[in-house]
Write a protein that holds these residues in place. Sequence first.
Motif, mmCIF file in Angstrom:
data_model
loop_
_atom_site.group_PDB
_atom_site.id
_atom_site.type_symbol
_atom_site.label_atom_id
_atom_site.label_comp_id
_atom_site.label_asym_id
_atom_site.label_seq_id
_atom_site.Cartn_x
_atom_site.Cartn_y
_atom_site.Cartn_z
ATOM 1 N N MET A 1 35.130 7.202 -22.612
ATOM 2 C CA MET A 1 35.693 7.120 -21.272
ATOM 3 C C MET A 1 36.463 5.809 -21.130
ATOM 4 O O MET A 1 36.079 4.791 -21.670
ATOM 5 N N SER A 2 37.528 5.860 -20.387
ATOM 6 C CA SER A 2 38.365 4.680 -20.188
ATOM 7 C C SER A 2 38.294 4.244 -18.727
ATOM 8 O O SER A 2 38.416 5.065 -17.825
ATOM 9 N N TYR A 3 38.077 2.968 -18.529
ATOM 10 C CA TYR A 3 37.993 2.418 -17.180
ATOM 11 C C TYR A 3 39.174 1.501 -16.931
ATOM 12 O O TYR A 3 39.806 1.018 -17.871
ATOM 13 N N LYS A 4 39.470 1.248 -15.655
ATOM 14 C CA LYS A 4 40.510 0.282 -15.311
ATOM 15 C C LYS A 4 40.149 -0.381 -13.994
ATOM 16 O O LYS A 4 39.355 0.155 -13.211
ATOM 17 N N PHE A 5 40.732 -1.551 -13.776
ATOM 18 C CA PHE A 5 40.446 -2.294 -12.555
ATOM 19 C C PHE A 5 41.151 -1.682 -11.359
ATOM 20 O O PHE A 5 42.299 -1.239 -11.454
ATOM 21 N N GLY A 6 40.455 -1.717 -10.225
ATOM 22 C CA GLY A 6 41.089 -1.367 -8.961
ATOM 23 C C GLY A 6 41.970 -2.525 -8.503
ATOM 24 O O GLY A 6 41.968 -3.609 -9.093
ATOM 25 N N LYS A 7 42.715 -2.309 -7.446
ATOM 26 C CA LYS A 7 43.657 -3.327 -6.957
ATOM 27 C C LYS A 7 42.967 -4.628 -6.573
ATOM 28 O O LYS A 7 43.456 -5.713 -6.872
ATOM 29 N N THR A 8 41.816 -4.541 -5.901
ATOM 30 C CA THR A 8 41.122 -5.749 -5.468
ATOM 31 C C THR A 8 40.585 -6.524 -6.662
ATOM 32 O O THR A 8 40.762 -7.749 -6.744
ATOM 33 N N SER A 9 39.959 -5.828 -7.600
ATOM 34 C CA SER A 9 39.453 -6.511 -8.803
ATOM 35 C C SER A 9 40.598 -7.144 -9.579
ATOM 36 O O SER A 9 40.481 -8.272 -10.061
ATOM 37 N N GLN A 10 41.702 -6.419 -9.717
ATOM 38 C CA GLN A 10 42.838 -6.965 -10.469
ATOM 39 C C GLN A 10 43.392 -8.209 -9.792
ATOM 40 O O GLN A 10 43.717 -9.188 -10.457
ATOM 41 N N ALA A 11 43.499 -8.188 -8.467
ATOM 42 C CA ALA A 11 44.001 -9.358 -7.732
ATOM 43 C C ALA A 11 43.077 -10.560 -7.941
ATOM 44 O O ALA A 11 43.544 -11.686 -8.116
ATOM 45 N N ARG A 12 41.766 -10.328 -7.946
ATOM 46 C CA ARG A 12 40.813 -11.416 -8.178
ATOM 47 C C ARG A 12 40.907 -11.913 -9.616
ATOM 48 O O ARG A 12 40.877 -13.117 -9.867
ATOM 49 N N LEU A 13 41.028 -10.984 -10.559
ATOM 50 C CA LEU A 13 41.153 -11.354 -11.961
ATOM 51 C C LEU A 13 42.411 -12.164 -12.213
ATOM 52 O O LEU A 13 42.412 -13.106 -13.016
ATOM 53 N N ASP A 14 43.476 -11.854 -11.510
ATOM 54 C CA ASP A 14 44.750 -12.564 -11.676
ATOM 55 C C ASP A 14 44.652 -14.045 -11.333
ATOM 56 O O ASP A 14 45.518 -14.826 -11.721
ATOM 57 N N THR A 15 43.600 -14.449 -10.596
ATOM 58 C CA THR A 15 43.425 -15.860 -10.233
ATOM 59 C C THR A 15 42.667 -16.628 -11.317
ATOM 60 O O THR A 15 42.448 -17.833 -11.179
ATOM 61 N N CYS A 16 42.257 -15.938 -12.380
ATOM 62 C CA CYS A 16 41.428 -16.536 -13.422
ATOM 63 C C CYS A 16 42.257 -17.024 -14.610
ATOM 64 O O CYS A 16 43.385 -16.576 -14.833
ATOM 65 N N HIS A 17 41.659 -17.917 -15.379
ATOM 66 C CA HIS A 17 42.255 -18.441 -16.606
ATOM 67 C C HIS A 17 42.648 -17.264 -17.511
ATOM 68 O O HIS A 17 41.923 -16.263 -17.577
ATOM 69 N N PRO A 18 43.761 -17.380 -18.221
ATOM 70 C CA PRO A 18 44.199 -16.287 -19.101
ATOM 71 C C PRO A 18 43.142 -15.828 -20.119
ATOM 72 O O PRO A 18 43.088 -14.638 -20.440
ATOM 73 N N ILE A 19 42.301 -16.719 -20.589
ATOM 74 C CA ILE A 19 41.265 -16.297 -21.539
ATOM 75 C C ILE A 19 40.230 -15.419 -20.837
ATOM 76 O O ILE A 19 39.788 -14.409 -21.393
ATOM 77 N N LEU A 20 39.843 -15.761 -19.611
ATOM 78 C CA LEU A 20 38.925 -14.894 -18.864
ATOM 79 C C LEU A 20 39.565 -13.537 -18.593
ATOM 80 O O LEU A 20 38.898 -12.501 -18.658
ATOM 81 N N GLN A 21 40.866 -13.539 -18.319
ATOM 82 C CA GLN A 21 41.568 -12.279 -18.125
ATOM 83 C C GLN A 21 41.540 -11.451 -19.405
ATOM 84 O O GLN A 21 41.294 -10.234 -19.371
ATOM 85 N N GLU A 22 41.774 -12.098 -20.536
ATOM 86 C CA GLU A 22 41.733 -11.406 -21.825
ATOM 87 C C GLU A 22 40.359 -10.785 -22.073
ATOM 88 O O GLU A 22 40.250 -9.621 -22.486
ATOM 89 N N LEU A 23 39.310 -11.565 -21.827
ATOM 90 C CA LEU A 23 37.947 -11.062 -22.035
ATOM 91 C C LEU A 23 37.656 -9.875 -21.107
ATOM 92 O O LEU A 23 37.137 -8.848 -21.547
ATOM 93 N N ALA A 24 37.976 -10.034 -19.836
ATOM 94 C CA ALA A 24 37.709 -8.971 -18.870
ATOM 95 C C ALA A 24 38.478 -7.700 -19.223
ATOM 96 O O ALA A 24 37.947 -6.590 -19.111
ATOM 97 N N ASN A 25 39.725 -7.862 -19.662
ATOM 98 C CA ASN A 25 40.523 -6.691 -20.023
ATOM 99 C C ASN A 25 39.988 -5.982 -21.255
ATOM 100 O O ASN A 25 40.183 -4.774 -21.417
ATOM 101 N N GLU A 26 39.290 -6.689 -22.120
ATOM 102 C CA GLU A 26 38.640 -6.046 -23.257
ATOM 103 C C GLU A 26 37.332 -5.381 -22.817
ATOM 104 O O GLU A 26 37.042 -4.246 -23.203
ATOM 105 N N VAL A 27 36.555 -6.064 -21.998
ATOM 106 C CA VAL A 27 35.256 -5.531 -21.566
ATOM 107 C C VAL A 27 35.427 -4.252 -20.748
ATOM 108 O O VAL A 27 34.646 -3.302 -20.903
#
Length: 133
Positions: A1-27
């Motif tokens: 199964m494939s998951y993706k972030f909703g708009k609110t989660s993505q907006a919050r993730l966008d405020t994070c360091h690029p490495i945290l974004q990379e990790l979250a996008n893999e998880v």
Amino acid sequence: MSYKFGKTSQARLDTCHPILQELANEVIKHIDFTVVCGHRDEEGQNEAVANKASKVNFPNSKHNSLPSIAIDVAPYPIDWDDIKRFAFLVGIFKGVAIAKGYKIRLGSDWDSDGDITDQKFMDWPHIELVLED
């Protein structure tokens, strides 16, 4: 199964360091979760302290930098009492970070003094990036 972030989660993730974004996008490829918090401004940090969700005053939280070097996450759908699901989620974050060569610190690792010695203050949603000098 494939998951993706909703708009609110993505907006919050966008405020994070690029490495945290990379990790979250893999998880998110492996488990569904929501981003509860990325960057936290002074008002948000004061509210977190007042609600006992943080013990650190502004500007000393890892969430207070921009980009944020901390992220709060929760398995989706959220059940704050299901610690096993939180442990599983942060375990995946830890494994992905190790595989990619990044160091992170989990909020489930510290006590009320911020030491990794006992479990008085469990902050299961919290993951922070440890940046080496």
